[in-house]
Design a protein around this motif. Structure first.
Motif, PDB file in Angstrom:
ATOM      1  N   ILE A 153      -9.196   8.400   2.305  1.00 20.06           N
ATOM      2  CA  ILE A 153      -8.332   8.028   1.310  1.00 20.06           C
ATOM      3  C   ILE A 153      -6.795   8.553   1.757  1.00 20.06           C
ATOM      4  O   ILE A 153      -6.696   9.692   2.174  1.00 20.06           O
ATOM      5  CB  ILE A 153      -8.620   8.661   0.046  1.00 20.06           C
ATOM      6  CG1 ILE A 153     -10.147   8.599  -0.393  1.00 20.06           C
ATOM      7  CG2 ILE A 153      -7.686   8.343  -0.966  1.00 20.06           C
ATOM      8  CD1 ILE A 153     -10.850   9.488  -1.316  1.00 20.06           C
ATOM      9  N   ASP A 154      -5.834   7.598   1.797  1.00 17.89           N
ATOM     10  CA  ASP A 154      -4.480   7.922   2.284  1.00 17.89           C
ATOM     11  C   ASP A 154      -3.766   8.731   1.228  1.00 17.89           C
ATOM     12  O   ASP A 154      -3.224   9.783   1.726  1.00 17.89           O
ATOM     13  CB  ASP A 154      -3.679   6.574   2.240  1.00 17.89           C
ATOM     14  CG  ASP A 154      -4.315   5.600   3.023  1.00 17.89           C
ATOM     15  OD1 ASP A 154      -4.708   6.048   4.111  1.00 17.89           O
ATOM     16  OD2 ASP A 154      -4.157   4.558   2.967  1.00 17.89           O
ATOM     17  N   VAL A 156      -4.412  11.465  -2.269  1.00 19.98           N
ATOM     18  CA  VAL A 156      -5.254  11.895  -3.495  1.00 19.98           C
ATOM     19  C   VAL A 156      -4.427  12.928  -4.359  1.00 19.98           C
ATOM     20  O   VAL A 156      -3.928  13.679  -3.768  1.00 19.98           O
ATOM     21  CB  VAL A 156      -6.241  12.900  -3.016  1.00 19.98           C
ATOM     22  CG1 VAL A 156      -7.369  13.239  -4.200  1.00 19.98           C
ATOM     23  CG2 VAL A 156      -7.412  11.637  -2.248  1.00 19.98           C
ATOM     24  N   GLY A 165      -6.856   8.360  -6.281  1.00 19.66           N
ATOM     25  CA  GLY A 165      -7.071   8.184  -4.903  1.00 19.66           C
ATOM     26  C   GLY A 165      -6.309   6.607  -4.710  1.00 19.66           C
ATOM     27  O   GLY A 165      -6.830   5.626  -5.166  1.00 19.66           O
ATOM     28  N   GLU A 167      -5.049   3.870  -1.810  1.00 20.14           N
ATOM     29  CA  GLU A 167      -5.137   3.167  -0.424  1.00 20.14           C
ATOM     30  C   GLU A 167      -3.905   2.494  -0.368  1.00 20.14           C
ATOM     31  O   GLU A 167      -3.475   1.501  -0.821  1.00 20.14           O
ATOM     32  CB  GLU A 167      -6.262   2.192  -0.592  1.00 20.14           C
ATOM     33  CG  GLU A 167      -6.300   1.311   0.965  1.00 20.14           C
ATOM     34  CD  GLU A 167      -7.041   1.926   1.826  1.00 20.14           C
ATOM     35  OE1 GLU A 167      -6.647   1.884   3.041  1.00 20.14           O
ATOM     36  OE2 GLU A 167      -7.493   3.329   1.655  1.00 20.14           O
ATOM     37  N   LEU A 208     -14.192   3.713  -3.141  1.00 19.99           N
ATOM     38  CA  LEU A 208     -13.937   4.879  -3.877  1.00 19.99           C
ATOM     39  C   LEU A 208     -14.232   4.860  -5.427  1.00 19.99           C
ATOM     40  O   LEU A 208     -14.662   5.853  -5.715  1.00 19.99           O
ATOM     41  CB  LEU A 208     -12.350   5.113  -3.784  1.00 19.99           C
ATOM     42  CG  LEU A 208     -11.919   6.251  -4.524  1.00 19.99           C
ATOM     43  CD1 LEU A 208     -12.423   7.336  -3.986  1.00 19.99           C
ATOM     44  CD2 LEU A 208     -10.270   6.075  -4.307  1.00 19.99           C
ATOM     45  N   SER A 217      -8.899   4.429  -9.104  1.00 16.56           N
ATOM     46  CA  SER A 217      -8.826   3.888  -7.627  1.00 16.56           C
ATOM     47  C   SER A 217      -7.688   2.827  -7.520  1.00 16.56           C
ATOM     48  O   SER A 217      -7.744   1.883  -8.342  1.00 16.56           O
ATOM     49  CB  SER A 217      -9.990   3.004  -7.347  1.00 16.56           C
ATOM     50  OG  SER A 217      -9.974   2.661  -5.970  1.00 16.56           O
TER      51      SER A 217
END
Length: 236
Positions: A153-154, A156, A165, A167, A208, A217
């Motif tokens: 995950i880029d 959090v 989370g 992306e 996710l 998400s």
């Protein structure tokens, strides 16, 4: 005096009589035969979308509990009790805290310290997202090293018991940014590559949601017309 059922009630009636999944065109055809004066095709489409818990935007019907699941573009079925229970839990969480949008669009002006020709790189967009979250009270739990292609995950972040989370995707440049081909033109057009990146982001966001159903998400993109069109097409 008899009361005519609403379009919402008729959609529920149709869905309850179906077995498995059905196409949106089927219910439109049903309305044309059974209630031609009650709803236009566009109204039926809007109600079917609004009755599904897992569409991108059902704000028009936010006061009504959904009863459908969108299986794919144009395909629906009755929602299961488990799915509706998850939806109710998510709705309660969203009402208790500030809602995190499903798609976050970064600002369309480059930061002063960034390369103004490549402000839309994934690294810059990630940094802008992190700065925005921190400025609104979020605690950053994880930041992936996008420059090295770190998996996972880029971003959090946590706030008030809620976890999100994210992306993150940038927008493709016309030339290679690093490696042996740095500065050389790419064979794939940026608009084509952007569509691939958009699909990758959707897949990551879906994974996710399965892995962490209690999290929000989110997908984050720089504000480019290409991404806006892709997002609009996905919501239809």
């Amino acid at each position: 005096m008899s009361t005519q059922p609403s379009v919402w009630d008729l959609v529920r009636q149709f869905a309850a009589a179906q077995r498995g999944t059905w196409k949106q065109e089927e219910i439109v055809s049903w309305f044309r035969r059974h209630a031609p004066e009650q709803a236009k095709d566009s109204t039926v489409h809007a109600h079917v979308r609004g009755a599904a818990w897992n569409v991108g935007d059902r704000s028009q019907f936010s006061g009504r509990e959904p009863f459908l699941t969108r299986v794919d573009t144009g395909w629906f079925r009755l929602a299961t009790e488990e799915e509706l229970a998850r939806w109710r839990e998510g709705a309660a969480t969203s009402a208790a805290a500030s809602e995190v949008p499903m798609v976050v669009q970064a600002i369309d002006e480059p930061p002063v310290e960034a390369d103004r020709t490549d402000w839309h790189t994934e690294e810059n967009i990630q940094r802008l997202i992190v700065e925005g979250l921190r400025s609104t009270g979020w605690t950053i739990v994880r930041i992936a090293n996008t420059a090295t292609g770190e998996t996972g995950i880029d971003v959090v972040a946590e706030r008030n018991g809620e976890t999100v989370g994210i992306e993150v995707k940038g927008y493709p440049s016309k030339t290679y940014a690093r490696g042996a081909k740095k500065g050389q033109p790419k064979r794939t057009a940026p608009s084509t590559q952007a569509a691939h990146w958009f699909s990758h982001a959707i897949l990551a966001a879906m994974k996710l949601r399965v892995a962490q159903p209690s999290w929000q998400s989110v997908m984050a993109f720089p504000d480019f017309p290409r991404y806006r069109r892709l997002y609009a097409a996905k919501r239809r």
